[in-house]
Write a protein that holds these residues in place. Structure first.
Motif, PDB file in Angstrom:
ATOM      1  N   ASP A 105      12.259  -9.478  17.064  1.00 60.34           N
ATOM      2  CA  ASP A 105      11.792  -8.728  18.234  1.00 60.34           C
ATOM      3  C   ASP A 105      10.467  -8.035  17.982  1.00 60.34           C
ATOM      4  N   LEU A 106      10.066  -7.876  16.734  1.00 54.51           N
ATOM      5  CA  LEU A 106       8.804  -7.219  16.427  1.00 54.51           C
ATOM      6  C   LEU A 106       7.645  -8.204  16.541  1.00 54.51           C
ATOM      7  N   HIS A 107       6.553  -7.757  17.152  1.00 54.91           N
ATOM      8  CA  HIS A 107       5.337  -8.556  17.241  1.00 54.91           C
ATOM      9  C   HIS A 107       4.423  -8.131  16.094  1.00 54.91           C
ATOM     10  N   VAL A 108       4.630  -8.763  14.943  1.00 56.53           N
ATOM     11  CA  VAL A 108       3.836  -8.451  13.755  1.00 56.53           C
ATOM     12  C   VAL A 108       2.524  -9.224  13.837  1.00 56.53           C
ATOM     13  N   LEU A 109       1.399  -8.490  13.799  1.00 56.39           N
ATOM     14  CA  LEU A 109       0.081  -9.103  13.901  1.00 56.39           C
ATOM     15  C   LEU A 109      -0.417  -9.606  12.549  1.00 56.39           C
ATOM     16  N   GLY A 110      -0.137  -8.872  11.500  1.00 51.51           N
ATOM     17  CA  GLY A 110      -0.621  -9.225  10.178  1.00 51.51           C
ATOM     18  C   GLY A 110      -0.243  -8.154   9.177  1.00 51.51           C
ATOM     19  N   THR A 111      -0.727  -8.313   7.957  1.00 50.62           N
ATOM     20  CA  THR A 111      -0.321  -7.451   6.847  1.00 50.62           C
ATOM     21  C   THR A 111      -1.529  -7.127   5.974  1.00 50.62           C
ATOM     22  N   VAL A 112      -1.563  -5.885   5.485  1.00 50.88           N
ATOM     23  CA  VAL A 112      -2.558  -5.448   4.514  1.00 50.88           C
ATOM     24  C   VAL A 112      -1.804  -4.962   3.288  1.00 50.88           C
ATOM     25  N   ALA A 113      -2.129  -5.501   2.116  1.00 51.30           N
ATOM     26  CA  ALA A 113      -1.448  -5.117   0.877  1.00 51.30           C
ATOM     27  C   ALA A 113      -2.482  -4.928  -0.223  1.00 51.30           C
ATOM     28  N   THR A 114      -2.467  -3.759  -0.864  1.00 55.16           N
ATOM     29  CA  THR A 114      -3.412  -3.475  -1.939  1.00 55.16           C
ATOM     30  C   THR A 114      -2.664  -3.098  -3.214  1.00 55.16           C
ATOM     31  N   GLY A 115      -3.349  -3.309  -4.363  1.00 54.07           N
ATOM     32  CA  GLY A 115      -2.716  -2.994  -5.648  1.00 54.07           C
ATOM     33  C   GLY A 115      -1.423  -3.751  -5.821  1.00 54.07           C
ATOM     34  N   LEU A 116      -1.466  -5.076  -5.711  1.00 56.40           N
ATOM     35  CA  LEU A 116      -0.264  -5.900  -5.594  1.00 56.40           C
ATOM     36  C   LEU A 116       0.661  -5.764  -6.799  1.00 56.40           C
ATOM     37  N   VAL A 117       1.907  -5.381  -6.523  1.00 58.41           N
ATOM     38  CA  VAL A 117       2.964  -5.306  -7.536  1.00 58.41           C
ATOM     39  C   VAL A 117       4.068  -6.225  -7.053  1.00 58.41           C
ATOM     40  N   MET A 118       3.984  -7.486  -7.416  1.00 65.08           N
ATOM     41  CA  MET A 118       4.961  -8.465  -6.932  1.00 65.08           C
ATOM     42  C   MET A 118       4.823  -9.744  -7.748  1.00 65.08           C
ATOM     43  N   THR A 119       5.851 -10.548  -7.693  1.00 67.19           N
ATOM     44  CA  THR A 119       5.824 -11.886  -8.272  1.00 67.19           C
ATOM     45  C   THR A 119       6.352 -12.842  -7.210  1.00 67.19           C
ATOM     46  N   ILE A 120       5.652 -13.941  -7.015  1.00 64.82           N
ATOM     47  CA  ILE A 120       6.101 -14.963  -6.076  1.00 64.82           C
ATOM     48  C   ILE A 120       6.864 -16.022  -6.860  1.00 64.82           C
ATOM     49  N   ALA A 121       8.072 -16.333  -6.436  1.00 66.50           N
ATOM     50  CA  ALA A 121       8.922 -17.295  -7.137  1.00 66.50           C
ATOM     51  C   ALA A 121       8.432 -18.720  -6.892  1.00 66.50           C
ATOM     52  N   GLU A 122       8.861 -19.630  -7.738  1.00 63.02           N
ATOM     53  CA  GLU A 122       8.652 -21.070  -7.541  1.00 63.02           C
ATOM     54  C   GLU A 122       7.187 -21.389  -7.279  1.00 63.02           C
ATOM     55  N   ARG A 123       6.322 -20.917  -8.149  1.00 60.95           N
ATOM     56  CA  ARG A 123       4.890 -21.099  -7.953  1.00 60.95           C
ATOM     57  C   ARG A 123       4.499 -22.569  -8.123  1.00 60.95           C
ATOM     58  N   LYS A 124       3.688 -23.060  -7.193  1.00 62.92           N
ATOM     59  CA  LYS A 124       3.241 -24.452  -7.229  1.00 62.92           C
ATOM     60  C   LYS A 124       1.868 -24.548  -7.878  1.00 62.92           C
ATOM     61  N   GLY A 125       1.648 -25.637  -8.611  1.00 61.22           N
ATOM     62  CA  GLY A 125       0.342 -25.880  -9.182  1.00 61.22           C
ATOM     63  C   GLY A 125       0.167 -25.245 -10.550  1.00 61.22           C
ATOM     64  N   THR A 126      -1.057 -25.302 -11.051  1.00 62.65           N
ATOM     65  CA  THR A 126      -1.382 -24.773 -12.367  1.00 62.65           C
ATOM     66  C   THR A 126      -2.476 -23.725 -12.239  1.00 62.65           C
ATOM     67  N   GLY A 127      -2.862 -23.157 -13.378  1.00 60.60           N
ATOM     68  CA  GLY A 127      -3.963 -22.206 -13.383  1.00 60.60           C
ATOM     69  C   GLY A 127      -3.558 -20.764 -13.208  1.00 60.60           C
TER      70      GLY A 127
END
Length: 419
Positions: free
Chosen positions: A210-232
């Motif tokens: 029900d929420l109309h989310v327009l976008g996101t701003v995130a600074t000082g990122l403290v997170m890990t994304i699982a199942e990362r694709k690719g190398t580098g």
């Protein structure tokens, strides 16, 4: 402040001398007013339960501030819960259709109830930051997160819990101020709040459609994304991932917040050494800056705080912390200070790279000489235009094809506020 710290030292001295586990409330509960304790049945998520004036949290750019209590859903299987926060409205009359709203996710303050920003107030840095959003014509609803201020554990850094708290704060604010707050939501977060913001963005289509989310701003990122694709990918320093190698304050927040939330049947005191026991007491009774001061004074580190049992206790932390690799449905602006020694820069690059690889639209900005704290307000030069473009329905730039590794962490530039 000196009197508070002195009193804390007396408490910690007594606790460190005690032969058994510390005696204070295991989840850092208490110290806030009855406003934070909801005893009636909790209704469906996203409802305003009650409000009260919070003049002590006033901002120059805001109309009178309201402390709020609203309904949400626990991210650690506690069912329906009440969550606290603050609601700021810009001064003056709302525009036709209402003000768009920033759903703000704060950075680390601690896990004790008394650290909740709605009770203790936002930091000077965050007050300046939120003031800029208010001045730009946004309402701001600022969650404390599950269990921070209100009874029960605070699942520190666990994005499912924090993301739900963020989304339900926006729902409650919109429903409580029809005509004044529009269902046009920008999710914004820093540090701990960056994971909350990205987690909320991931959850929104299924948890809060029900929420109309327009976008996101995130600074000082403290997170890990699982199942990362690719190398580098660059990887994170062990001091950011292993509690026995972490700063003493952050290590205890991790064990007393994340691991405690995942293992509510186990008291963390059972895996804390006598050297670390004063820091555990501090985590349950005081806030981050007091914990930093204690670590420095007593020489408390992650290495000397825990017994060998911490490895089993902490073993399932990473899977609960990781955000699934998925294409987010709205654009994201990510901001990284290149002098960010607190969160590191390599892990932030990895998170952006992984989100891009999953198909998300990420606009990444790096800020030479800006630290973890300095990049919050420093990023406004990019995040305010980003938000205005989203409000106007204009496309925003995407950095995914031009990402470059950040290089070694820089020295903070002198003379920058909040460095």
């Amino acid at each position: 402040m000196r009197q508070i710290l002195a009193a804390l030292m007396i408490l910690l001295t007594a606790a460190s001398a005690a032969p058994g586990p510390v005696a204070e409330q295991v989840d850092g509960d208490g110290g806030t007013s009855p406003f934070y304790r909801w005893t009636a049945p909790v209704p469906a998520a996203g409802r305003m339960l009650r409000e009260e004036p919070a003049p002590e949290q006033a901002l120059p750019e805001a109309a009178p501030v309201r402390r709020i209590l609203y309904s949400s859903t626990s991210g650690v299987e506690r069912g329906a819960i009440a969550v606290s926060g603050l609601l700021y409205l810009p001064k003056g009359r709302a525009p036709a259709g209402g003000w768009p709203v920033v759903a703000w996710s704060h950075g680390t303050v601690g896990v004790a109830d008394v650290c909740a920003p709605s009770w203790a107030g936002p930091s000077t840095r965050d007050a300046a930051y939120l003031g800029r959003w208010l001045g730009a014509g946004f309402a701001v609803v600022a969650t404390d997160y599950e269990g921070l201020g209100t009874p029960g554990m605070h699942p520190y850094l666990l994005w499912r819990s924090e993301g739900r708290s963020v989304l339900d704060a926006a729902r409650a604010a919109i429903a409580a101020r029809p005509g004044a707050i529009a269902n046009r939501v920008l999710i914004v977060g820093q540090s701990q709040g960056s994971g909350a913001a990205i987690g909320a963005t991931y959850l929104a289509p299924s948890y809060a459609p029900d929420l109309h989310v327009l976008g996101t701003v995130a600074t000082g990122l403290v997170m890990t994304i699982a199942e990362r694709k690719g190398t580098g990918y660059l990887g994170k320093d062990a001091a950011l991932t292993d509690p026995t190698k972490m700063d003493g304050a952050f290590a205890m927040l991790r064990v007393g917040g994340i691991d405690r939330a995942l293992h509510p049947d186990i008291d963390p005191a059972t895996i804390v050494t006598p050297k670390g026991r004063p820091m555990l007491t501090a985590a349950r009774t005081a806030c981050l800056h007091d914990m930093f001061a204690l670590a420095k004074q007593r020489g408390i580190t992650g290495a000397n705080s825990f017994t060998a049992g911490v490895k089993a206790y902490d073993a399932d932390m990473e899977p609960a912390f990781q955000i699934p690799a998925a294409a987010l449905t709205v654009p994201v602006l990510a901001g990284t200070g290149l002098a960010d020694s607190m969160a590191g820069t390599s892990g932030q690059y990895d998170a952006v790279k992984a989100l891009c690889a999953a198909g998300s639209r990420i606009q990444w900005h790096t800020y030479p000489g800006l630290s973890h704290g300095g990049a919050v307000n420093g990023s406004l030069v990019d995040s305010l235009p980003f938000a205005r473009a989203l409000l106007a329905g204009r496309p925003v730039a995407d950095s995914c094809k031009t990402l470059q590794p950040p290089g070694p962490v820089q020295t903070p530039r002198a003379g920058v506020p909040f460095q």
